[in-house]
Write an enzyme that holds these catalytic residues in place. Structure first.
Site, PDB file in Angstrom:
ATOM      1  N   LYS A  56       0.844  -1.214   0.000  1.00  0.00           N
ATOM      2  CA  LYS A  56       0.000   0.000   0.000  1.00  0.00           C
ATOM      3  C   LYS A  56       0.871   1.253   0.000  1.00  0.00           C
ATOM      4  O   LYS A  56       1.946   1.275   0.614  1.00  0.00           O
ATOM      5  CB  LYS A  56      -0.863  -0.034   1.266  1.00  0.00           C
ATOM      6  CG  LYS A  56      -1.703   1.188   1.516  1.00  0.00           C
ATOM      7  CD  LYS A  56      -3.062   1.092   0.880  1.00  0.00           C
ATOM      8  CE  LYS A  56      -3.853   2.389   1.078  1.00  0.00           C
ATOM      9  NZ  LYS A  56      -4.860   2.582   0.033  1.00  0.00           N
ATOM     10  N   SER A  69     -12.352   6.959  -1.651  1.00  0.00           N
ATOM     11  CA  SER A  69     -11.613   8.133  -1.202  1.00  0.00           C
ATOM     12  C   SER A  69     -11.021   7.777   0.146  1.00  0.00           C
ATOM     13  O   SER A  69     -11.426   8.308   1.180  1.00  0.00           O
ATOM     14  CB  SER A  69     -12.530   9.353  -1.093  1.00  0.00           C
ATOM     15  OG  SER A  69     -11.760  10.463  -0.651  1.00  0.00           O
ATOM     16  N   CYS A 127      -2.474  10.212  -6.530  1.00  0.00           N
ATOM     17  CA  CYS A 127      -3.606   9.984  -5.623  1.00  0.00           C
ATOM     18  C   CYS A 127      -4.566  11.180  -5.655  1.00  0.00           C
ATOM     19  O   CYS A 127      -4.157  12.313  -5.393  1.00  0.00           O
ATOM     20  CB  CYS A 127      -3.130   9.740  -4.189  1.00  0.00           C
ATOM     21  SG  CYS A 127      -4.535   9.430  -3.083  1.00  0.00           S
ATOM     22  N   LYS A 139       3.632   6.061 -10.402  1.00  0.00           N
ATOM     23  CA  LYS A 139       2.209   5.773 -10.669  1.00  0.00           C
ATOM     24  C   LYS A 139       1.583   7.033 -11.232  1.00  0.00           C
ATOM     25  O   LYS A 139       1.650   8.110 -10.607  1.00  0.00           O
ATOM     26  CB  LYS A 139       1.532   5.356  -9.356  1.00  0.00           C
ATOM     27  CG  LYS A 139       0.042   5.052  -9.473  1.00  0.00           C
ATOM     28  CD  LYS A 139      -0.212   3.607  -9.808  1.00  0.00           C
ATOM     29  CE  LYS A 139      -1.665   3.211  -9.698  1.00  0.00           C
ATOM     30  NZ  LYS A 139      -1.976   2.518  -8.474  1.00  0.00           N
TER      31      LYS A 139
HETATM   32  C1  SIN Z   1      -6.421   6.215  -1.391  1.00  0.00           C
HETATM   33  O1  SIN Z   1      -5.884   5.722  -0.396  1.00  0.00           O
HETATM   34  O2  SIN Z   1      -7.108   7.237  -1.298  1.00  0.00           O
HETATM   35  C2  SIN Z   1      -6.231   5.565  -2.707  1.00  0.00           C
HETATM   36  C3  SIN Z   1      -4.831   5.547  -3.133  1.00  0.00           C
HETATM   37  C4  SIN Z   1      -4.605   6.217  -4.435  1.00  0.00           C
HETATM   38  O3  SIN Z   1      -5.542   6.464  -5.184  1.00  0.00           O
HETATM   39  O4  SIN Z   1      -3.469   6.529  -4.747  1.00  0.00           O
END
Ligand code: SIN
Length: 409
Positions: free
Chosen positions: A46, A72, A134, A169
């Site tokens: 993660k 979200s 993100c 990413k």
């Molecule tokens: C999130 O934790 O909000 C999702 C992670 C992401 O979209 O990078």
């Protein structure tokens, strides 16, 4: 001979080209160990921040009608030290021998640089994915939509001269100049970037609850990242575009709406070196990797491919011959592809011709035998099947008209 589904990203060999996206079910060693013991080719943790955090207020995820999912989460995670600890790595990876990647998404550049420095000296970490995409951190726009900021971040990162491979990413891009601008920045730092993962969720989507007349999730006024099948075509386009525009030394990793082996095949055709699975992993659990890998094997076998390298990046241009081959294949498999089938006209599997012949013969039979023997109206007897024929013809015309009208619109 077994099929070869292996691939290489950042110089690391993956036993299969399918692995998990950084996202749901990747926050703890318990969850990661399930990925490691599946047929996933690698394990990706993660996105971490410097310190543990709980993320955005609940409810913050929504599974919409099997077509899309909204989240979200706001990066809930256990903090970078957790993902770098030898205990976590051991508990997660066991004896799998697979590459273990971490992901980071700091609150600011200083956080990201500090985490990257830490990661660089940790044994058992194969590489790091820097999340520039993100959409869910309140008050922080998506970095990779601001090309100057993206350039500044990558410039600072490149100065660290990291030993570990670095991936980035990316968010989805939707317009030619944006693809080009993003690729230009990434190519500028090609000596520091090993791969680009396209795409993160489509940011700031909104699901509305009709009954309650309110958003389906609570944070950010209900706005969240859209994922799942609804984003697959956008993801495919991003992978194809990035593969075309990025320096060949930067691998493209495809992610977005992958649910089946066929989806993975399409991403590979578009040039993905590997394919990540996020939402389906969330819904189905780590067993999705076994299923998706198995389905990809089946498809490769059917098509006569022995290894992923034989078709990766080989998406052909559209052609009449290709379209006709595809139509024939769908027809053979009973898939609705002809106009008649789309218009739900009752034709046999073999198409319209056998139906016409059967109707004609039936008409003849009724005309000569049934109706005449009963002293009935021979002409009427003959008309029954011909009536059907007319209906079929009308239906076909209707379908054609429908097609034409659609094109005109
Ligand atoms: C999130 O934790 O909000 C999702 C992670 C992401 O979209 O990078």
């Amino acid at each position: 001979m077994p099929l070869d589904l292996s691939t290489t990203i950042c110089g690391k060999k993956l036993s299969t080209c399918i692995y998990n996206a950084s996202g749901p079910r990747t926050g703890s060693s318990d969850a990661l160990s399930k990925v490691a013991s599946s047929r996933s080719g690698a394990v990706l943790a993660k996105s971490a921040t410097v310190n543990e955090q709980t993320g955005n207020p609940l409810p913050r995820t929504f599974q919409a009608d099997g077509k899309g999912s909204l989240n979200s989460e706001g990066l809930p995670n256990k903090g970078i030290d957790y993902y770098l600890s030898q205990d976590t790595i051991e508990e997660s990876m066991g004896e799998s021998g697979k590459p273990y990647f971490v992901s980071i998404s700091g609150h600011n550049l200083a956080d990201n640089l500090a985490m990257l420095k830490k990661i660089d000296s940790v044994d058992g970490v194969s590489g790091v994915e820097l999340n520039l995409a993100c959409p869910n951190v309140i008050g922080h726009p998506i970095i990779a939509y601001d090309f100057d900021q993206m350039d500044a971040v990558l410039s600072a990162v490149s100065k660290l001269k990291l030993q570990k491979p670095l991936g980035v990413k990316l968010p989805p891009y939707f317009d030619g100049p944006h693809f080009a601008a993003a690729a230009k920045v990434l190519n500028k730092y090609k000596s520091s970037i090993s791969y680009a993962a396209s795409i993160n969720t489509v940011g700031n989507a909104l699901v509305v609850d009709t009954v309650a007349e309110m958003p389906a999730i609570s944070p950010k006024g209900g706005f969240g990242g859209l994922s799942g099948p609804a984003v697959k075509y956008t993801a495919l386009a991003n992978v194809k575009k990035m593969r075309d525009l990025l320096d060949e030394t930067i691998d493209v990793v495809g992610v977005g709406g992958v649910e089946t082996g066929e989806d993975a095949f399409q991403f590979l055709l578009c040039g993905a070196a590997a394919v990540q699975v996020g939402t389906k992993h969330w819904i189905e659990g780590a067993k999705c990797f076994d299923r998706i890998v198995g389905e990809l094997e089946e498809l490769m076998e059917k098509k006569g491919y022995k290894s992923v390298g034989e078709f990766r990046g080989k998406l052909k241009p559209w052609s009449k011959e290709g379209a006709s081959k595809s139509r024939k294949a769908k027809k053979m498999s009973g898939g609705g592809n002809t106009r008649a089938e789309q218009a739900k006209i009752p034709v046999g599997k073999g198409g319209i011709l056998p139906t016409i012949i059967v109707s004609f013969l039936l008409g003849l039979l009724l005309a000569t035998a049934g109706f005449s023997a009963a002293g009935g109206d021979v002409t009427m007897g003959g008309f029954v099947p011909f009536g059907s024929l007319l209906k079929i013809h009308d239906g076909l015309e209707g379908a054609r008209m429908g097609g034409k009208k659609k094109r005109e619109l």
